[in-house]
Design a protein around this motif. Structure first.
Motif, PDB file in Angstrom:
ATOM      1  N   MET A   1      15.644  -8.709  37.806  1.00 55.37           N
ATOM      2  CA  MET A   1      16.054  -8.058  36.780  1.00 55.37           C
ATOM      3  C   MET A   1      16.844  -7.015  37.255  1.00 55.37           C
ATOM      4  SD  MET A   1      13.668  -5.909  34.146  1.00 55.37           S
ATOM      5  CE  MET A   1      12.659  -4.983  35.348  1.00 55.37           C
ATOM      6  N   GLY A   2      17.939  -7.122  36.649  1.00 54.54           N
ATOM      7  CA  GLY A   2      19.229  -5.838  36.925  1.00 54.54           C
ATOM      8  C   GLY A   2      19.085  -4.730  36.171  1.00 54.54           C
ATOM      9  N   VAL A   3      18.758  -3.442  36.541  1.00 55.23           N
ATOM     10  CA  VAL A   3      18.845  -2.107  35.812  1.00 55.23           C
ATOM     11  C   VAL A   3      19.860  -1.218  36.251  1.00 55.23           C
ATOM     12  CG1 VAL A   3      17.439  -0.379  35.228  1.00 55.23           C
ATOM     13  CG2 VAL A   3      16.222  -2.465  35.708  1.00 55.23           C
ATOM     14  N   ARG A   4      20.771  -0.756  35.349  1.00 57.06           N
ATOM     15  CA  ARG A   4      21.642   0.098  35.383  1.00 57.06           C
ATOM     16  C   ARG A   4      21.232   1.333  35.819  1.00 57.06           C
ATOM     17  NH1 ARG A   4      23.730  -1.722  30.761  1.00 57.06           N
ATOM     18  NH2 ARG A   4      23.975   0.378  30.298  1.00 57.06           N
ATOM     19  N   CYS A   5      21.601   2.049  36.583  1.00 55.88           N
ATOM     20  CA  CYS A   5      21.439   3.852  36.861  1.00 55.88           C
ATOM     21  C   CYS A   5      22.618   4.442  36.762  1.00 55.88           C
ATOM     22  CB  CYS A   5      20.984   3.731  38.468  1.00 55.88           C
ATOM     23  SG  CYS A   5      19.273   3.155  38.768  1.00 55.88           S
ATOM     24  N   ASP A   6      23.222   4.352  35.425  1.00 54.90           N
ATOM     25  CA  ASP A   6      24.379   4.891  35.003  1.00 54.90           C
ATOM     26  C   ASP A   6      24.588   5.915  33.992  1.00 54.90           C
ATOM     27  OD1 ASP A   6      23.828   3.373  32.910  1.00 54.90           O
ATOM     28  OD2 ASP A   6      25.789   2.285  32.914  1.00 54.90           O
ATOM     29  N   SER A   7      23.317   6.486  33.744  1.00 53.43           N
ATOM     30  CA  SER A   7      23.368   7.628  32.925  1.00 53.43           C
ATOM     31  C   SER A   7      22.122   8.736  33.311  1.00 53.43           C
ATOM     32  CB  SER A   7      23.243   7.371  31.338  1.00 53.43           C
ATOM     33  OG  SER A   7      21.997   6.924  30.908  1.00 53.43           O
ATOM     34  N   LEU A   8      22.286   9.877  32.902  1.00 55.51           N
ATOM     35  CA  LEU A   8      21.067  10.950  33.338  1.00 55.51           C
ATOM     36  C   LEU A   8      20.025  10.458  32.754  1.00 55.51           C
ATOM     37  CD1 LEU A   8      21.070  13.677  34.642  1.00 55.51           C
ATOM     38  CD2 LEU A   8      20.838  14.645  32.493  1.00 55.51           C
ATOM     39  N   GLY A   9      19.742  10.196  31.569  1.00 59.23           N
ATOM     40  CA  GLY A   9      18.426   9.912  30.953  1.00 59.23           C
ATOM     41  C   GLY A   9      17.869   8.541  31.330  1.00 59.23           C
ATOM     42  N   ARG A  10      18.884   7.552  31.737  1.00 59.07           N
ATOM     43  CA  ARG A  10      18.253   6.355  32.024  1.00 59.07           C
ATOM     44  C   ARG A  10      17.583   6.419  33.492  1.00 59.07           C
ATOM     45  NH1 ARG A  10      20.047   0.783  31.132  1.00 59.07           N
ATOM     46  NH2 ARG A  10      21.737   1.703  29.722  1.00 59.07           N
ATOM     47  N   VAL A  11      18.354   7.425  34.365  1.00 56.80           N
ATOM     48  CA  VAL A  11      17.827   7.385  35.747  1.00 56.80           C
ATOM     49  C   VAL A  11      16.480   8.278  35.623  1.00 56.80           C
ATOM     50  CG1 VAL A  11      18.171   8.689  37.890  1.00 56.80           C
ATOM     51  CG2 VAL A  11      20.277   7.639  36.830  1.00 56.80           C
ATOM     52  N   ALA A  12      16.382   9.047  34.829  1.00 59.05           N
ATOM     53  CA  ALA A  12      14.859   9.859  34.583  1.00 59.05           C
ATOM     54  C   ALA A  12      13.919   9.025  34.222  1.00 59.05           C
ATOM     55  CB  ALA A  12      15.316  11.083  33.803  1.00 59.05           C
ATOM     56  N   ARG A 103      19.146  15.539  38.074  1.00 60.17           N
ATOM     57  CA  ARG A 103      20.409  16.720  37.864  1.00 60.17           C
ATOM     58  C   ARG A 103      21.681  15.879  38.234  1.00 60.17           C
ATOM     59  NH1 ARG A 103      21.530  22.643  39.309  1.00 60.17           N
ATOM     60  NH2 ARG A 103      23.881  22.701  38.949  1.00 60.17           N
ATOM     61  N   GLY A 104      22.617  15.957  37.537  1.00 62.68           N
ATOM     62  CA  GLY A 104      23.962  15.220  37.438  1.00 62.68           C
ATOM     63  C   GLY A 104      24.854  15.146  36.185  1.00 62.68           C
ATOM     64  N   PRO A 105      25.609  14.271  36.315  1.00 58.63           N
ATOM     65  CA  PRO A 105      26.399  14.251  34.973  1.00 58.63           C
ATOM     66  C   PRO A 105      25.653  13.489  33.990  1.00 58.63           C
ATOM     67  CG  PRO A 105      27.235  12.568  36.642  1.00 58.63           C
ATOM     68  CD  PRO A 105      26.382  13.526  37.395  1.00 58.63           C
ATOM     69  N   ARG A 106      25.919  13.762  32.779  1.00 59.84           N
ATOM     70  CA  ARG A 106      25.087  12.644  31.684  1.00 59.84           C
ATOM     71  C   ARG A 106      25.581  11.401  31.729  1.00 59.84           C
ATOM     72  NH1 ARG A 106      26.758  13.711  25.709  1.00 59.84           N
ATOM     73  NH2 ARG A 106      28.666  14.259  26.613  1.00 59.84           N
ATOM     74  N   TRP A 107      27.046  10.987  31.767  1.00 58.01           N
ATOM     75  CA  TRP A 107      27.483   9.702  32.429  1.00 58.01           C
ATOM     76  C   TRP A 107      28.129   9.637  33.673  1.00 58.01           C
ATOM     77  CZ3 TRP A 107      24.947   7.436  28.684  1.00 58.01           C
ATOM     78  CH2 TRP A 107      24.937   7.980  27.297  1.00 58.01           C
ATOM     79  N   GLU A 108      28.569   8.765  34.051  1.00 55.53           N
ATOM     80  CA  GLU A 108      29.504   8.763  35.499  1.00 55.53           C
ATOM     81  C   GLU A 108      30.871   9.403  35.454  1.00 55.53           C
ATOM     82  OE1 GLU A 108      29.761   4.622  36.640  1.00 55.53           O
ATOM     83  OE2 GLU A 108      27.774   4.504  37.519  1.00 55.53           O
ATOM     84  N   GLU A 109      31.553   9.485  34.193  1.00 55.68           N
ATOM     85  CA  GLU A 109      32.726  10.059  34.118  1.00 55.68           C
ATOM     86  C   GLU A 109      32.652  11.471  33.594  1.00 55.68           C
ATOM     87  OE1 GLU A 109      31.956   7.828  31.235  1.00 55.68           O
ATOM     88  OE2 GLU A 109      31.860   6.206  32.820  1.00 55.68           O
ATOM     89  N   ASP A 110      31.479  12.063  33.349  1.00 51.37           N
ATOM     90  CA  ASP A 110      31.191  13.348  32.990  1.00 51.37           C
ATOM     91  C   ASP A 110      31.551  14.243  34.266  1.00 51.37           C
ATOM     92  OD1 ASP A 110      30.469  15.724  31.647  1.00 51.37           O
ATOM     93  OD2 ASP A 110      28.855  14.983  30.722  1.00 51.37           O
ATOM     94  N   GLU A 111      32.310  15.456  34.157  1.00 47.76           N
ATOM     95  CA  GLU A 111      31.987  16.227  35.338  1.00 47.76           C
ATOM     96  C   GLU A 111      31.248  17.419  35.071  1.00 47.76           C
ATOM     97  OE1 GLU A 111      36.408  17.321  35.682  1.00 47.76           O
ATOM     98  OE2 GLU A 111      37.137  15.176  35.595  1.00 47.76           O
TER      99      GLU A 111
END
Length: 142
Positions: A1-12, A103-111
């Protein structure tokens, strides 16, 4: 099963649910992850456990702004756990929770920097056997 770690909430959420939170943290490039656990009948102890872990691991800088952002993320997650109520012991409820702080960007592109708190575990009467699963997520900008 592939799971993306590409947003802050998803990672949490992935970190708090995973048996191997370190693997989630490793795959979540650009995010810093801290996990822990707390069991209590007092809301203040949940807040204290999460804040202590964040400070101990250097996830937040000393000072009002980042502590305040973390506090609001914790409260938002607790609303999910308590089904809108921020009360435990005075309603004869107890929790056993795992938590993740990211802690980090909300999305990958967010600075900009954001912080997320996820709580997962059980809530119920202080009598074994009547508890049920709960989850909460809080996100705030730093």
């Amino acid at each position: 099963m592939g799971v993306r770690c590409d947003s802050l909430g998803r990672v949490a959420l992935l970190a708090v649910l995973a048996e191997a939170a370190r693997e989630v943290a490793r795959r979540a490039r650009g995010y810093r992850v801290v996990v822990g656990q707390v069991g209590t009948m007092e809301v203040q102890r949940v807040i204290a456990a999460v804040e202590t872990a964040a400070r101990r691991e250097g996830l937040i800088a000393p000072g009002y702004a980042e502590e305040h952002a973390l506090y609001h993320a914790i409260l938002e997650a607790l609303h999910g756990v308590g089904r809108g109520q921020l009360a435990l012991g005075n309603l004869l409820r107890t929790v056993a929770l795992r938590f993740s702080i990211v802690r980090g960007p909300r999305w990958e592109e967010d600075e900009r920097e954001w912080i997320a708190v996820a709580l997962y575990g059980s809530i119920g009467q202080p009598v074994k056997g009547n508890e049920h699963e709960v989850i909460g997520l809080g996100v705030n900008h730093l």
